[in-house]
Scaffold this motif. Structure first.
Motif, PDB file in Angstrom:
ATOM      1  N   LEU A 102       1.184  -0.510  -9.101  1.00  0.00           N
ATOM      2  CA  LEU A 102       1.902  -1.753  -9.366  1.00  0.00           C
ATOM      3  C   LEU A 102       2.273  -1.803 -10.850  1.00  0.00           C
ATOM      4  O   LEU A 102       1.571  -1.231 -11.692  1.00  0.00           O
ATOM      5  N   PRO A 103       3.371  -2.475 -11.209  1.00  0.00           N
ATOM      6  CA  PRO A 103       3.909  -2.373 -12.577  1.00  0.00           C
ATOM      7  C   PRO A 103       2.954  -2.816 -13.678  1.00  0.00           C
ATOM      8  O   PRO A 103       3.064  -2.340 -14.806  1.00  0.00           O
ATOM      9  N   HIS A 104       2.019  -3.703 -13.377  1.00  0.00           N
ATOM     10  CA  HIS A 104       1.125  -4.225 -14.413  1.00  0.00           C
ATOM     11  C   HIS A 104      -0.239  -3.540 -14.404  1.00  0.00           C
ATOM     12  O   HIS A 104      -1.173  -4.015 -15.055  1.00  0.00           O
ATOM     13  N   ARG A 105      -0.354  -2.425 -13.694  1.00  0.00           N
ATOM     14  CA  ARG A 105      -1.659  -1.766 -13.556  1.00  0.00           C
ATOM     15  C   ARG A 105      -2.328  -1.519 -14.909  1.00  0.00           C
ATOM     16  O   ARG A 105      -3.451  -1.962 -15.162  1.00  0.00           O
ATOM     17  N   SER A 122     -10.024  -0.473  -9.546  1.00  0.00           N
ATOM     18  CA  SER A 122      -9.432  -1.712  -9.041  1.00  0.00           C
ATOM     19  C   SER A 122      -9.420  -1.692  -7.529  1.00  0.00           C
ATOM     20  O   SER A 122      -9.723  -0.682  -6.887  1.00  0.00           O
ATOM     21  N   GLY A 123      -9.042  -2.815  -6.960  1.00  0.00           N
ATOM     22  CA  GLY A 123      -8.765  -2.865  -5.537  1.00  0.00           C
ATOM     23  C   GLY A 123      -7.496  -2.098  -5.228  1.00  0.00           C
ATOM     24  O   GLY A 123      -6.741  -1.713  -6.126  1.00  0.00           O
ATOM     25  N   LEU A 124      -7.258  -1.886  -3.928  1.00  0.00           N
ATOM     26  CA  LEU A 124      -6.017  -1.231  -3.539  1.00  0.00           C
ATOM     27  C   LEU A 124      -5.502  -1.811  -2.229  1.00  0.00           C
ATOM     28  O   LEU A 124      -6.230  -2.429  -1.465  1.00  0.00           O
ATOM     29  N   ILE A 125      -4.215  -1.603  -2.034  1.00  0.00           N
ATOM     30  CA  ILE A 125      -3.524  -1.992  -0.798  1.00  0.00           C
ATOM     31  C   ILE A 125      -3.193  -0.724  -0.032  1.00  0.00           C
ATOM     32  O   ILE A 125      -2.632   0.216  -0.599  1.00  0.00           O
ATOM     33  N   GLU A 126      -3.532  -0.676   1.231  1.00  0.00           N
ATOM     34  CA  GLU A 126      -3.154   0.452   2.063  1.00  0.00           C
ATOM     35  C   GLU A 126      -1.797   0.179   2.713  1.00  0.00           C
ATOM     36  O   GLU A 126      -1.532  -0.930   3.183  1.00  0.00           O
ATOM     37  N   PHE A 127      -0.949   1.195   2.720  1.00  0.00           N
ATOM     38  CA  PHE A 127       0.341   1.074   3.406  1.00  0.00           C
ATOM     39  C   PHE A 127       0.652   2.381   4.116  1.00  0.00           C
ATOM     40  O   PHE A 127       0.100   3.433   3.780  1.00  0.00           O
ATOM     41  N   GLY A 128       1.546   2.331   5.095  1.00  0.00           N
ATOM     42  CA  GLY A 128       1.802   3.479   5.940  1.00  0.00           C
ATOM     43  C   GLY A 128       2.881   4.395   5.420  1.00  0.00           C
ATOM     44  O   GLY A 128       3.663   4.046   4.537  1.00  0.00           O
ATOM     45  N   ASP A 129       2.926   5.598   5.984  1.00  0.00           N
ATOM     46  CA  ASP A 129       3.954   6.570   5.617  1.00  0.00           C
ATOM     47  C   ASP A 129       5.354   6.047   5.876  1.00  0.00           C
ATOM     48  O   ASP A 129       6.294   6.347   5.149  1.00  0.00           O
ATOM     49  N   HIS A 130       5.507   5.281   6.942  1.00  0.00           N
ATOM     50  CA  HIS A 130       6.831   4.839   7.363  1.00  0.00           C
ATOM     51  C   HIS A 130       6.988   3.353   7.062  1.00  0.00           C
ATOM     52  O   HIS A 130       6.574   2.489   7.827  1.00  0.00           O
ATOM     53  N   ASN A 199     -14.872  -2.983 -12.237  1.00  0.00           N
ATOM     54  CA  ASN A 199     -13.756  -2.934 -11.303  1.00  0.00           C
ATOM     55  C   ASN A 199     -12.979  -4.238 -11.411  1.00  0.00           C
ATOM     56  O   ASN A 199     -13.554  -5.298 -11.706  1.00  0.00           O
ATOM     57  N   VAL A 200     -11.697  -4.167 -11.164  1.00  0.00           N
ATOM     58  CA  VAL A 200     -10.852  -5.345 -11.017  1.00  0.00           C
ATOM     59  C   VAL A 200     -10.638  -5.544  -9.522  1.00  0.00           C
ATOM     60  O   VAL A 200     -10.198  -4.618  -8.823  1.00  0.00           O
ATOM     61  N   ALA A 201     -10.956  -6.724  -9.012  1.00  0.00           N
ATOM     62  CA  ALA A 201     -10.798  -6.956  -7.577  1.00  0.00           C
ATOM     63  C   ALA A 201      -9.332  -6.914  -7.160  1.00  0.00           C
ATOM     64  O   ALA A 201      -9.009  -6.478  -6.043  1.00  0.00           O
ATOM     65  N   GLU A 202      -8.455  -7.304  -8.037  1.00  0.00           N
ATOM     66  CA  GLU A 202      -7.028  -7.318  -7.730  1.00  0.00           C
ATOM     67  C   GLU A 202      -6.544  -5.910  -7.384  1.00  0.00           C
ATOM     68  O   GLU A 202      -6.842  -4.948  -8.100  1.00  0.00           O
ATOM     69  N   PRO A 203      -5.786  -5.746  -6.313  1.00  0.00           N
ATOM     70  CA  PRO A 203      -5.239  -4.417  -6.011  1.00  0.00           C
ATOM     71  C   PRO A 203      -4.135  -4.058  -7.002  1.00  0.00           C
ATOM     72  O   PRO A 203      -3.156  -4.786  -7.151  1.00  0.00           O
ATOM     73  N   LEU A 204      -4.299  -2.922  -7.674  1.00  0.00           N
ATOM     74  CA  LEU A 204      -3.327  -2.460  -8.659  1.00  0.00           C
ATOM     75  C   LEU A 204      -2.640  -1.166  -8.227  1.00  0.00           C
ATOM     76  O   LEU A 204      -1.752  -0.685  -8.938  1.00  0.00           O
ATOM     77  N   VAL A 205      -3.051  -0.618  -7.091  1.00  0.00           N
ATOM     78  CA  VAL A 205      -2.458   0.601  -6.552  1.00  0.00           C
ATOM     79  C   VAL A 205      -2.214   0.402  -5.067  1.00  0.00           C
ATOM     80  O   VAL A 205      -3.030  -0.182  -4.357  1.00  0.00           O
ATOM     81  N   LYS A 206      -1.073   0.906  -4.597  1.00  0.00           N
ATOM     82  CA  LYS A 206      -0.782   0.964  -3.170  1.00  0.00           C
ATOM     83  C   LYS A 206      -1.095   2.378  -2.690  1.00  0.00           C
ATOM     84  O   LYS A 206      -0.558   3.350  -3.221  1.00  0.00           O
ATOM     85  N   TYR A 207      -1.974   2.466  -1.720  1.00  0.00           N
ATOM     86  CA  TYR A 207      -2.562   3.730  -1.259  1.00  0.00           C
ATOM     87  C   TYR A 207      -1.930   4.110   0.076  1.00  0.00           C
ATOM     88  O   TYR A 207      -2.075   3.402   1.077  1.00  0.00           O
ATOM     89  N   ARG A 208      -1.209   5.218   0.080  1.00  0.00           N
ATOM     90  CA  ARG A 208      -0.497   5.639   1.283  1.00  0.00           C
ATOM     91  C   ARG A 208      -1.465   6.252   2.294  1.00  0.00           C
ATOM     92  O   ARG A 208      -2.255   7.128   1.952  1.00  0.00           O
ATOM     93  N   VAL A 209      -1.380   5.804   3.528  1.00  0.00           N
ATOM     94  CA  VAL A 209      -2.237   6.344   4.583  1.00  0.00           C
ATOM     95  C   VAL A 209      -1.367   6.981   5.653  1.00  0.00           C
ATOM     96  O   VAL A 209      -0.277   6.506   5.957  1.00  0.00           O
ATOM     97  N   GLY A 210      -1.839   8.082   6.211  1.00  0.00           N
ATOM     98  CA  GLY A 210      -1.103   8.799   7.238  1.00  0.00           C
ATOM     99  C   GLY A 210      -1.983   9.105   8.422  1.00  0.00           C
ATOM    100  O   GLY A 210      -3.158   8.739   8.465  1.00  0.00           O
ATOM    101  N   ALA A 211      -1.430   9.779   9.387  1.00  0.00           N
ATOM    102  CA  ALA A 211      -2.144  10.039  10.638  1.00  0.00           C
ATOM    103  C   ALA A 211      -3.339  10.963  10.413  1.00  0.00           C
ATOM    104  O   ALA A 211      -3.264  11.911   9.656  1.00  0.00           O
ATOM    105  N   GLY A 212      -4.434  10.650  11.067  1.00  0.00           N
ATOM    106  CA  GLY A 212      -5.547  11.588  11.139  1.00  0.00           C
ATOM    107  C   GLY A 212      -6.673  11.381  10.158  1.00  0.00           C
ATOM    108  O   GLY A 212      -7.616  12.168  10.132  1.00  0.00           O
TER     109      GLY A 212
END
Length: 289
Positions: A102-105, A122-130, A199-212
């Motif tokens: 994220l821009p303010h990381r 920090s915390g993170l947000i999981e998001f998908g490949d697609h 740790n910062v509880a706020e998510p500062l990175v989006k973490y890409r998750v994929g199959a498997g």
């Protein structure tokens, strides 16, 4: 006083050029407080498309980029140790080649380091490949006591989010070649050495998750890595005998249960999912989880 920052970003043959470009630009070009150097570790040979994208990103970067090209694929721990040697600045930030900052990381994390911390995640947000739909959030413990307590059972840091003091990491031996658990072992060594952690509880990175990913968190290789890290923790005095037995039974058993049960156990016991988690289907590569 502001201190300069090196960004440490490993790349290997399995990474996608478009994901790498997103990771690089989000963590360099789009930051409100940019790193002062980028170290890209090319962990072994890569195909022509990925090599060209690395060169393009380096050439267009607003900050100096050093490419550490390893002749063969040595694995994440040794690759990161090689990259640390090329980091010119005393503070180092980690990033993976398929995640998004994220821009303010760094505007959030660097003042904490500059105020005296040695390691900040920090915390993170999981998001998908697609698409960018949020799949879940991991919220780590934030105070030193909570981090230390959590570390005796599960990894208390989200590795792609961390910023740390380079010299302290090197003083405890760095990552070393401890496949699948290199980051978890490093945090334990730092805590034993008296590192000031946060740790910062706020998510500062989006973490890409994929199959498997849940499948890869199980199996004999993961079980062997789990037992090895628990034995190492016990030898280091990081865990008590009771904690060792608990971890072998709970975490070792987690590696052997069916994938559906593993997913439930990971989310409820190990990963530290926050209240914002919507219990969707995050799946990705394995690690210290």
């Amino acid at each position: 006083m502001p201190e300069p920052l090196s960004l440490l970003l490993p790349v290997w043959a399995g990474d996608r050029p478009d994901f790498l470009a997103d990771a690089f630009r989000s963590t360099v070009d789009e930051q409100t407080r940019r790193p002062d150097q980028v170290v890209i570790v090319r962990d072994g040979p890569v195909d022509a498309r990925l090599a060209a994208r690395i060169d393009e990103l380096a050439a267009a970067s607003p900050v100096p980029v050093e490419i550490v090209a390893l002749e063969r694929n040595v694995g994440l721990g040794p690759a990161l140790d090689a990259g640390l040697e090329a980091c010119a600045h005393p503070i180092v930030a980690r990033m993976d080649a398929d995640d998004i900052s994220l821009p303010h990381r760094f505007a959030v994390q660097l003042p904490i380091i500059e105020a005296g911390a040695d390691l900040v995640g920090s915390g993170l947000i999981e998001f998908g490949d697609h698409g960018g739909e949020e799949l879940g959030r991991r919220t780590p413990p934030t105070d030193p006591a909570g981090i230390a307590a959590r570390a005796r059972f599960a990894d208390p840091f989200n590795h792609p989010t961390v910023v740390y003091r380079r010299d302290l990491v090197r003083s405890v031996g760095g990552y070393t070649d401890f496949a699948l658990m290199e980051d978890y072992l490093l945090w334990a060594k730092l805590i034993i050495a008296g590192a000031r952690v946060a740790n910062v509880a706020e998510p500062l990175v989006k973490y890409r998750v994929g199959a498997g990913a849940y499948a890869r968190r199980g199996g004999l290789a993961q079980l062997r890595a789990e037992l090895a890290i628990q034995r190492r923790f016990r030898r280091l005095g990081f865990t008590t005998r009771a904690q060792y037995v608990r971890n072998v039974l709970v975490r070792g058993g987690y590696r052997l249960v069916p994938v559906g049960l593993r997913r439930m156990a990971y989310r409820s016991l190990i990963a530290g999912y926050g209240a914002g988690d919507r219990a969707r289907r995050p799946t990705r590569r394995g690690g210290a989880g």
